[in-house]
Design a protein around this motif. Structure first.
Motif, PDB file in Angstrom:
ATOM      1  N   MET A   1      12.448 -17.843  -2.317  1.00 28.08           N
ATOM      2  CA  MET A   1      11.898 -16.537  -1.969  1.00 28.08           C
ATOM      3  C   MET A   1      12.503 -15.437  -2.842  1.00 28.08           C
ATOM      4  N   MET A   2      13.832 -15.456  -2.991  1.00 26.07           N
ATOM      5  CA  MET A   2      14.522 -14.380  -3.696  1.00 26.07           C
ATOM      6  C   MET A   2      14.208 -14.369  -5.185  1.00 26.07           C
ATOM      7  N   GLU A   3      13.617 -15.451  -5.701  1.00 29.47           N
ATOM      8  CA  GLU A   3      13.194 -15.458  -7.107  1.00 29.47           C
ATOM      9  C   GLU A   3      12.138 -14.388  -7.384  1.00 29.47           C
ATOM     10  N   GLY A   4      11.483 -13.908  -6.334  1.00 33.35           N
ATOM     11  CA  GLY A   4      10.461 -12.884  -6.505  1.00 33.35           C
ATOM     12  C   GLY A   4      11.003 -11.474  -6.638  1.00 33.35           C
ATOM     13  N   LEU A   5      12.323 -11.311  -6.550  1.00 36.94           N
ATOM     14  CA  LEU A   5      12.947  -9.993  -6.669  1.00 36.94           C
ATOM     15  C   LEU A   5      13.808  -9.923  -7.921  1.00 36.94           C
ATOM     16  N   SER A   6      13.855  -8.751  -8.516  1.00 33.97           N
ATOM     17  CA  SER A   6      14.660  -8.550  -9.721  1.00 33.97           C
ATOM     18  C   SER A   6      16.096  -8.161  -9.399  1.00 33.97           C
ATOM     19  N   GLY A   7      16.388  -7.924  -8.127  1.00 32.54           N
ATOM     20  CA  GLY A   7      17.726  -7.532  -7.700  1.00 32.54           C
ATOM     21  C   GLY A   7      17.811  -7.569  -6.189  1.00 32.54           C
ATOM     22  N   PRO A   8      18.933  -7.134  -5.614  1.00 28.13           N
ATOM     23  CA  PRO A   8      19.087  -7.154  -4.160  1.00 28.13           C
ATOM     24  C   PRO A   8      18.032  -6.277  -3.476  1.00 28.13           C
ATOM     25  N   PRO A   9      17.522  -6.700  -2.336  1.00 20.63           N
ATOM     26  CA  PRO A   9      16.537  -5.871  -1.628  1.00 20.63           C
ATOM     27  C   PRO A   9      17.165  -4.599  -1.086  1.00 20.63           C
ATOM     28  N   ASP A  10      16.387  -3.519  -1.069  1.00 18.67           N
ATOM     29  CA  ASP A  10      16.870  -2.304  -0.428  1.00 18.67           C
ATOM     30  C   ASP A  10      16.251  -2.109   0.951  1.00 18.67           C
TER      31      ASP A  10
ATOM     32  N   ARG B   1       0.816  -1.214   0.000  1.00 19.36           N
ATOM     33  CA  ARG B   1       0.000   0.000   0.000  1.00 19.36           C
ATOM     34  C   ARG B   1       0.851   1.265   0.000  1.00 19.36           C
ATOM     35  N   ARG B   2       2.110   1.135   0.400  1.00 20.70           N
ATOM     36  CA  ARG B   2       3.006   2.289   0.402  1.00 20.70           C
ATOM     37  C   ARG B   2       3.880   2.338  -0.840  1.00 20.70           C
ATOM     38  N   GLY B   3       3.512   1.566  -1.844  1.00 20.53           N
ATOM     39  CA  GLY B   3       4.148   1.718  -3.144  1.00 20.53           C
ATOM     40  C   GLY B   3       5.326   0.829  -3.445  1.00 20.53           C
ATOM     41  N   VAL B   4       5.621  -0.147  -2.587  1.00 14.66           N
ATOM     42  CA  VAL B   4       6.721  -1.065  -2.871  1.00 14.66           C
ATOM     43  C   VAL B   4       6.371  -1.893  -4.107  1.00 14.66           C
ATOM     44  N   LYS B   5       7.285  -1.952  -5.056  1.00 15.67           N
ATOM     45  CA  LYS B   5       7.014  -2.635  -6.331  1.00 15.67           C
ATOM     46  C   LYS B   5       7.214  -4.141  -6.235  1.00 15.67           C
ATOM     47  N   GLU B   6       8.220  -4.564  -5.482  1.00 16.37           N
ATOM     48  CA  GLU B   6       8.524  -5.988  -5.350  1.00 16.37           C
ATOM     49  C   GLU B   6       8.662  -6.327  -3.867  1.00 16.37           C
ATOM     50  N   ILE B   7       7.871  -7.289  -3.399  1.00 16.99           N
ATOM     51  CA  ILE B   7       7.880  -7.660  -1.991  1.00 16.99           C
ATOM     52  C   ILE B   7       7.832  -9.178  -1.873  1.00 16.99           C
ATOM     53  N   VAL B   8       8.751  -9.737  -1.099  1.00 15.15           N
ATOM     54  CA  VAL B   8       8.771 -11.184  -0.870  1.00 15.15           C
ATOM     55  C   VAL B   8       8.754 -11.441   0.634  1.00 15.15           C
ATOM     56  N   GLY B   9       8.234 -12.595   1.008  1.00 19.32           N
ATOM     57  CA  GLY B   9       8.157 -12.944   2.419  1.00 19.32           C
ATOM     58  C   GLY B   9       8.384 -14.422   2.629  1.00 19.32           C
ATOM     59  N   ILE B  10       8.793 -14.770   3.847  1.00 27.26           N
ATOM     60  CA  ILE B  10       9.016 -16.160   4.203  1.00 27.26           C
ATOM     61  C   ILE B  10       8.603 -16.373   5.651  1.00 27.26           C
ATOM     62  N   ASP B  11       8.022 -17.540   5.923  1.00 31.60           N
ATOM     63  CA  ASP B  11       7.637 -17.881   7.293  1.00 31.60           C
ATOM     64  C   ASP B  11       7.511 -19.392   7.391  1.00 31.60           C
ATOM     65  N   LEU B  12       7.751 -19.913   8.589  1.00 24.38           N
ATOM     66  CA  LEU B  12       7.528 -21.334   8.825  1.00 24.38           C
ATOM     67  C   LEU B  12       6.045 -21.680   8.707  1.00 24.38           C
ATOM     68  N   LEU B  13       5.206 -20.710   9.004  1.00 25.58           N
ATOM     69  CA  LEU B  13       3.757 -20.909   8.925  1.00 25.58           C
ATOM     70  C   LEU B  13       3.247 -20.561   7.528  1.00 25.58           C
ATOM     71  N   PRO B  14       2.154 -21.163   7.128  1.00 26.83           N
ATOM     72  CA  PRO B  14       1.573 -20.793   5.835  1.00 26.83           C
ATOM     73  C   PRO B  14       0.968 -19.397   5.884  1.00 26.83           C
ATOM     74  N   VAL B  15       1.053 -18.677   4.784  1.00 29.46           N
ATOM     75  CA  VAL B  15       0.473 -17.342   4.651  1.00 29.46           C
ATOM     76  C   VAL B  15      -0.460 -17.350   3.446  1.00 29.46           C
TER      77      VAL B  15
ATOM     78  N   ILE C   1       5.356 -15.100  -1.692  1.00 36.34           N
ATOM     79  CA  ILE C   1       5.469 -15.631  -0.337  1.00 36.34           C
ATOM     80  C   ILE C   1       5.865 -17.096  -0.377  1.00 36.34           C
ATOM     81  N   VAL C   2       6.832 -17.464   0.466  1.00 39.69           N
ATOM     82  CA  VAL C   2       7.314 -18.843   0.552  1.00 39.69           C
ATOM     83  C   VAL C   2       7.134 -19.343   1.978  1.00 39.69           C
ATOM     84  N   GLN C   3       6.591 -20.532   2.122  1.00 39.43           N
ATOM     85  CA  GLN C   3       6.569 -21.177   3.427  1.00 39.43           C
ATOM     86  C   GLN C   3       7.874 -21.944   3.566  1.00 39.43           C
ATOM     87  N   GLY C   4       8.724 -21.496   4.453  1.00 35.63           N
ATOM     88  CA  GLY C   4      10.031 -22.122   4.580  1.00 35.63           C
ATOM     89  C   GLY C   4      10.850 -21.515   5.696  1.00 35.63           C
TER      90      GLY C   4
END
Length: 238
Positions: free
Chosen positions: A136-145, A100-114, A122-125
């Motif tokens: 997880m990092m496959e969802g980004l086009s480059g290093p996270p800022d 909602r704040r305009g981030v173009k690429e967002i990835v997440g990971i958790d042991l729990l399902p989302v 989002i990756v469960q892992g």
């Protein structure tokens, strides 16, 4: 994630053959009542919590969304972020805030399902598993800022133990940031009680231009949690 970061140790006690049925029954009643009372207090707190009501009205998955909103308002940690990693992302409130704040690429990971969130990968892992991290990092086009972490171990009721467990997860998140964060990037992680450990603070000060602790208003008054915000990544210490 380490064993500290994994949730839940449960198992029913074995039947004590030396106990009478009456005494076992009494123990069961006491345990049931205690659980019932705890659930009642939790429900009452949720019903009276204005952040819970706001989360429902704003269609956020958890009241924790407002913690990140308030941290951002105080520090600008999301300003200019285009690629974001959210460690410990369940149930997804921080992912929603970033989108909602305009981030173009967002990835997440958790042991729990989302549950899926449009626009988020989002990756469960486990962040200690290279394959899970790679997925997880496959969802980004480059290093996270920006690297975010709201990871916390289940509380035991013993303050020192809880603090040490959460400190270990915060240090794990910092290690991840050191390995993946883009130059000039930002980092935000949950810590407990006195804030980041001295060793972690030393690392943060070497790795970032500015480091501060924030207690957002959405963090319950009785909670020992704080958040450390580090901005301007300079690279891993030598």
């Amino acid at each position: 994630m380490s064993d500290e970061g994994k949730r839940r140790w449960k198992g029913p006690p074995k039947n004590d053959k030396g106990s009478s049925g009456r005494r076992m029954g009494e123990r069961k009643i006491i345990a049931y009542n205690a659980k019932d009372e705890s659930s009642k207090r939790w429900i009452e707190r949720q019903l009276s919590d204005p952040y819970v009501q706001r989360a429902k009205a704003d269609d956020f998955r958890a009241r924790a969304a407002y913690k990140l909103i308030e941290i951002d308002e105080k520090t600008g940690v999301l300003k200019g972020a285009t690629r974001v990693v959210d460690l410990g992302s369940a149930p997804g409130g921080w992912l929603q805030v970033c989108l909602r704040r305009g981030v173009k690429e967002i990835v997440g990971i958790d042991l729990l399902p989302v549950d899926p969130i449009p626009g988020a990968h989002i990756v469960q892992g486990d962040i200690n598993d290279p394959d899970d991290v790679a997925a997880m990092m496959e969802g980004l086009s480059g290093p996270p800022d920006l690297v975010l972490s709201d990871m916390a171990a289940n509380t035991t009721g013993h303050k020192q133990t809880d603090s040490l467990r959460t400190a270990a997860l915060a240090e794990m998140a910092l290690w991840f940031a050191g390995e993946h964060l883009a130059p000039g990037g930002n980092f935000c992680s949950k810590v407990f009680q006195g804030g980041a450990t001295p060793d972690m603070m030393n690392q943060l000060k070497q790795m970032f231009r500015t480091v501060k602790h924030v207690k957002p208003p959405a963090s319950r008054a009785g909670s020992p949690e704080l958040f450390v915000v580090a901005q301007g990544f300079r690279g891993k210490p030598e």
